[in-house]
Design a protein around this motif. Sequence first.
Motif, short mmCIF file in Angstrom:
data_model
loop_
_atom_site.label_atom_id
_atom_site.label_comp_id
_atom_site.label_asym_id
_atom_site.label_seq_id
_atom_site.Cartn_x
_atom_site.Cartn_y
_atom_site.Cartn_z
N ARG A 81 0.82 -1.22 0.00
CA ARG A 81 0.00 0.00 0.00
C ARG A 81 0.85 1.27 0.00
NH1 ARG A 81 -2.93 -2.67 4.48
NH2 ARG A 81 -2.26 -0.98 5.85
N ARG A 86 -7.02 2.38 -4.26
CA ARG A 86 -6.63 0.98 -4.19
C ARG A 86 -6.08 0.45 -5.52
NH1 ARG A 86 -9.81 -1.68 0.73
NH2 ARG A 86 -9.86 0.23 1.96
N TRP A 123 -2.37 0.05 -5.24
CA TRP A 123 -1.79 -0.99 -4.39
C TRP A 123 -1.10 -2.04 -5.27
CZ3 TRP A 123 -6.08 -2.29 -0.22
CH2 TRP A 123 -6.26 -1.17 0.60
N ALA A 154 -6.47 -5.62 2.65
CA ALA A 154 -6.01 -5.70 1.27
C ALA A 154 -7.02 -6.39 0.37
CB ALA A 154 -4.67 -6.44 1.21
#
Length: 395
Positions: free
Chosen positions: A214, A233, A236, A271
């Motif tokens: 992250r 996200r 990520w 996650a």
Amino acid sequence: MNEVLLRSLTPSVLGILVRRGADFAAAEDAVQDALVEAVRVWPADPPRDPKGWLVTVAWRRFLDVTRADAARRRREDRVDEEPAPGPASAVDDTLQLYFLCAHPSLPQTSAVALTLRAVGGLTTRQIARAYLVPEATMAQRISRAKRTVSGIRFDRPGDVATVLRVLYLVFNEGYSGDVDLAAEAIRLTRQLAAVIDHPEVAGLLALMLLHHARRAARTAPDGSLVPLAEQDRARWDTVAIAEGIGILQTALARDRLGEFQAQAAIAALHADAPTAGETDWVQIVEWYDELVRLTDSPVVRLNRAVAVGEADGPRAGLAALAALDESSSPAAPAAPKGRHPLPRRTAVAAYLHERDGDLETAARLYADAAHQATNLAERDHLTRQAARLNARRER
């Protein structure tokens, strides 16, 4: 010149010299000399057995220094016979070196510095820059650590938990100077996992990978902090997430739960959620319950209060926070691992009061947390949160 190869070979070469009878400080100096020689010689004449070459050169350097020092005559009697050049021993002394660098007799700061120097292969200057201290200060710290561990013999197994705590301290320093300590900690933990079959080593590696995945989304272009719920996200690292989850699942299947595996399970749930709103907070609370059972740490209880606030509503989170304050009061028994950090506790209270609709209290608490913060980025973030709520109240 393959710098990565040299750094990966450093701990095993150093471990071999220590096992042969060299004291730690002399062995480390000899290995450093061998590395310098490798940088000079290898580009034109690369060895067939790099590890064997380094062992031979380092051992000869150690013998030369030992023989030149009259005060070390008695040690010379033990090491006078030089092993014949040839392939390096198949015995891997890396694990012993980890235990030596994280020896309980060392303060944590010294253990971290010595691990980065001896196992990580970083220079004193690099370590000093990473920790934002003068090079002379770091050199003294490392020298004292070397003197402390010199002569220590391992007649009993080392403490894996101590080694893991040292590596996690390195990881949490993140990035500063010209050394990426988070990446270095992951590299060292991978190396440790290759020489010891332990579920908590795997748990720590998984935790590091999941947190590191992250990293790119944690800060805005201006350097300001981006809270987890607001992170993009798509930024990520899905490869690191998949690897971390795979390592964690294998570790959990062994049914020897430890605190790093539990922390990694929480990170995996974050996650795995496509959006912040789809986070499985109920499971996260359950994992925090496991962590409380394993560690009974006030920091864990503080994070659990946040999770309870998400799973059961802000009032439930505030109740959990109040219970934590009662257990941390002067009249209560001392917490096993110290009190929770004050800025973090105040910021959590602010967040929960904001979610409960009490903007005035939340703004005041965010401002208080900003004054308490010691990290500049965190202080700026909390100040902006207080300003945001005050602006909303004035509308």
